[in-house]
Design an enzyme around this catalytic site. Structure first.
Site, PDB file in Angstrom:
ATOM      1  CB  SER A 197       8.437  58.709 -22.666  1.00  0.00           C
ATOM      2  OG  SER A 197       9.263  59.125 -21.922  1.00  0.00           O
TER       3      SER A 197
ATOM      4  CG  HIS B 201      12.996  59.220 -25.556  1.00  0.00           C
ATOM      5  ND1 HIS B 201      12.842  57.894 -24.821  1.00  0.00           N
ATOM      6  CD2 HIS B 201      12.163  59.995 -24.870  1.00  0.00           C
ATOM      7  CE1 HIS B 201      11.710  58.019 -23.997  1.00  0.00           C
ATOM      8  NE2 HIS B 201      11.174  59.138 -24.026  1.00  0.00           N
TER       9      HIS B 201
END
Length: 771
Positions: A629, A744
């Protein structure tokens, strides 16, 4: 930071737009080809299948600690294993939980069976059991995601019948939220009202994709009939609401990722009728229920209600009532008095150069702070002298010997160390050799490097705490204990102790500091078996350096079952860097890495890499960097700006194209962190940490593994796709893998996670040892 020229677009092959089409036919065909190439290179390689199987065994081990939360006297747990890859939601009693492996679980919901029935790849996103009224312990709001995306749904669940209530708007129907990045939460004691934020149609979502409007529904109402409580401004990140454990309703907007505006909505206060919903959404400003009371604190502060008090965490300095309060402080004030205009504030915590507030939990009579002291947790119990919190508070450091055991004793230092300035202190002498210190980079040698966490069992009922302790090499121990009137732990009961998952014999854990370009001292943890030559000097070993450096997220001490098996057992060294941009030293540590100052984050990480080489721990060709991320952006910068420092890059669910990150999915909500690339002045500094734009023809980059998920609706998979496409066109060594689900988190089941972990560690090990 050394500035590298950004090549003109004409020097690079254009990247096709169709890679942005998340589930487009051409994009998925390209993904399939890249995945096939990766599988061909790894799946049948010696040892890979064994490693993958070992990791999956660890993830699905039946003797894992089943983490539980209490609601209405029962203990709830969500559990996955080989037979239930999507998981079981279940509950038990205290007496049964204490029996350990023989715990008798009542299964409430089987996600594998539900997914098969509904032909949907459901992933668990949590549940809220109703705790009050005649339906307490009998109803819950269950949230599920299709494939693990942030977009999810919420349905009301009947715990007696073990089934979902019908969603049609009738008096007997259950509450229901359609797919969105919103929420559905209980709004009253009886379970007859709910707070809803969802996609209400045109104009109802923020630029980041989060709902702008919160409504309150009565049972049986259609969402369009709900009264309007709050509508965020058109350019805010979104609107939220919650009902606290003491029965109060709070409304809030986030103008950006690091600020909020908060209101208390008293029971019975006037709201806005459903007829005003569209008018509010058509406006550009905030529209709040007329009966709501604004909480007047700095926008960057975070406010938490506890008992009849406000707990105020400052992220910037604050001047109030002729007094200054520094960023990182925790303040308190009675709710009613504060809303009436009083600014009589009590200071509960003030940061020091080495200590910051990591979090807190509230029991019936105590406030338990979790502090980071040079990145290592410690607990402090605060107790108000009177219920209104106006009088003095006592402070107590609870004794944890019964929980920590031998680990509480100080460990023998690796070497003596000269007194070190606090990380963040500018000092030209930092890191200089000292005749009095065998390793002057050691940070506070001799103290136990442990992680201790505490959370309230039930903040209304009593003063019991869940307590967990672990280290990089010590598996977690879970206990429960009660705080007495003085804040001391009484009757600590160890409930579970997880077994070791890897051979940690000979593994040494130390903490060090590196020195960044501007003289700032940057801590890092080092874990591994030292390799020494005949003269006692360190021999370089394959090293995996992990970092994040953003959004005030702190990296701490945690047990390493996967990395232990996949990396440490092979003889590798693992390093965790506590760089700026994170929260290890409070808000200032984060703020010094924002926007135009972001280069400091990458300079810190590069400084740790250099320090590891200078100390002989590793060599550039034996050093891999790993991040996901925002951490994927971090290692993307290492790839493109510091390729000479690293031998491999593991980059997961990353941001990489910073020219348009704010136009991709949730990216608009991160402008407060990175800046706005549409502003030419800001683009000038943003382009310096946009890995996609830093790639240069004719330059050789270290091997890179790019990992993402088709179902990631937070960070667009186009970041990883377009980076891989461009690097392949430049003739670089690129391995790419995109999981079909997982959001994610990049994986939805233990089998998928095991493959990802095996791929990441095997890729890095192969890249660092094949020369």
């Amino acid at each position: 930071m050394t500035t590298a020229p950004v090549p003109p677009s004409s020097a690079l092959e254009p990247v096709p737009d169709w890679l942005d089409d998340i589930e487009g036919e051409r994009a998925l065909a390209w993904v399939a080809r890249r995945n096939a190439a990766t599988r061909a290179a790894f799946d049948d390689a010696p040892g890979f299948a064994e490693l993958r199987a070992d990791i999956e065994t660890i993830l699905d081990a039946p003797d894992r600690i089943p983490r539980v939360g209490q609601a209405v006297g029962a203990l709830y747990n969500f559990w996955t294993d080989a037979g239930h890859p999507r998981g079981l939601w279940r509950r038990t009693t205290w007496d049964s939980y204490r029996t350990g492996p023989t715990t008798d679980w009542e299964v409430l919901l089987d996600l594998d069976a539900l997914g098969a029935q509904e032909r949907t790849s459901w992933v668990w996103h949590g549940a809220a059991v109703l705790r009050t009224g005649p339906l307490a312990g009998r109803r819950a709001l269950v949230t599920l995601s299709d494939g693990g995306a942030d977009t999810d749904v919420t349905r009301e669940f009947d715990l007696d019948a073990r089934s979902f209530l019908p969603a049609s708007p009738t008096a007997a129907a259950g509450f229901h939220r359609e797919a969105s990045k919103g929420f559905l939460a209980w709004a009253d004691d009886a379970g007859e009202a709910a707070l809803l934020a969802t996609d209400f149609g045109p104009g109802s979502l923020s630029p980041a994709g989060y709902p702008r409007q919160v409504r309150r529904l009565r049972r049986g109402q259609d969402p369009s009939e709900g009264e309007v409580l709050l509508t965020a401004a058109a350019d805010d990140d979104g609107a939220w609401a919650y009902r606290d454990r003491w029965g109060r309703t709070w409304l809030l907007t986030h103008p950006d990722f690091h600020t909020e505006e908060l209101w208390l909505l008293p029971d019975g206060a006037p709201t806005l009728p459903a007829a005003d919903a569209d008018r509010c959404l058509a406006g550009t400003g905030v529209a709040v229920a007329p009966g709501a009371l604004h909480v007047d604190v700095p926008a960057s502060a975070a406010v938490t209600p506890a008992w009849d008090l406000l707990l105020i965490e400052l992220r910037d300095d604050w001047e109030a009532a002729d007094r200054s309060y520094p960023a990182g402080s925790l303040l308190t004030a009675p709710i009613d008095a504060f809303l009436d205009g009083s600014r009589e504030l009590q200071v509960l915590f003030t940061p020091t150069p080495t200590t910051s507030l990591s979090g807190f939990t509230v029991t019936a009579h105590h406030l338990v702070l979790t502090l980071l002291d040079d990145c290592v947790t410690t607990l402090e119990v605060l107790t108000p002298a009177d219920p209104d919190g106006v009088g003095p508070w006592s402070r107590h450091r609870p004794r944890l010997g019964a929980l920590l055991g031998d680990a509480a004793a100080p460990v023998a230092p690796q070497a003596p160390s000269a007194p070190a300035a606090a990380p963040g202190t500018l000092t030209a002498a930092a890191g200089s050799p000292s005749p009095a210190a065998a390793d002057p980079t050691l940070l506070r040698p001799g103290r136990a490097l442990l992680n201790v966490s505490a959370s309230a069992v039930d903040s209304l009922e009593d003063d019991r705490l869940w307590l967990t302790v672990s280290s990089f090499t010590r598996p977690s121990t879970l206990a429960v204990g009660a705080l007495d009137a003085d804040g001391e732990l009484d009757g600590v009961e160890v409930l579970r102790a997880a077994p070791a998952r890897f051979d940690a014999r000979g593994v040494v854990v130390t903490q060090h500091v590196a020195v960044s370009d501007d003289g700032t001292r940057v801590p890092y943890f080092q874990i591994g078996r030292p390799r020494l030559d005949d003269a006692g000097s360190p021999l370089p070993s394959p090293t995996l350096l992990y970092g994040y450096g953003g959004f005030e997220v702190s990296l701490g001490i945690n047990y390493l079952p996967i990395t232990g098996r996949a990396w440490l057992e092979r003889g590798g060294t693992y390093v965790v860097a506590n760089i700026r941009g994170g929260g290890e030293y409070g808000p200032a540590w984060h703020r010094t890495g924002l926007k135009q100052h972001r280069h400091r984050v990458y300079e810190d990480f590069a400084a740790v890499a250099r320090a590891l080489v200078e100390r002989g721990v590793t060599a550039p060709k034996q050093l891999a960097v790993h991040g996901g991320s925002n951490g994927g952006l971090l290692v993307g910068v290492m790839l493109t700006r510091y390729p000479q420092l690293v031998g491999a890059v593991v980059c997961e669910v990353p941001l990489l194209d910073m020219r348009r990150y704010h136009r991709l999915l949730a990216g608009a909500s991160w402008e407060a962190e990175y800046g706005n690339p549409d502003d030419p002045e800001q683009w000038e500094f943003i382009r310096e940490f946009s890995p996609f734009h830093l790639l240069q023809p004719g330059r050789t980059y270290p091997p890179v593994l790019l990992v993402t998920s088709t179902r990631d609706d937070r960070v667009h998979p186009a970041h990883a796709r377009t980076m891989a496409y461009r690097m392949l066109a430049l003739g670089q060594d690129v391995t790419y893998f995109e999981n079909g689900e997982g959001g994610h988190g990049r994986a939805a089941t233990s089998a998928q996670r095991a493959y990802m972990y095996a791929l990441e560690h095997e890729f890095a090990w192969r890249a660092l040892t094949r020369r």
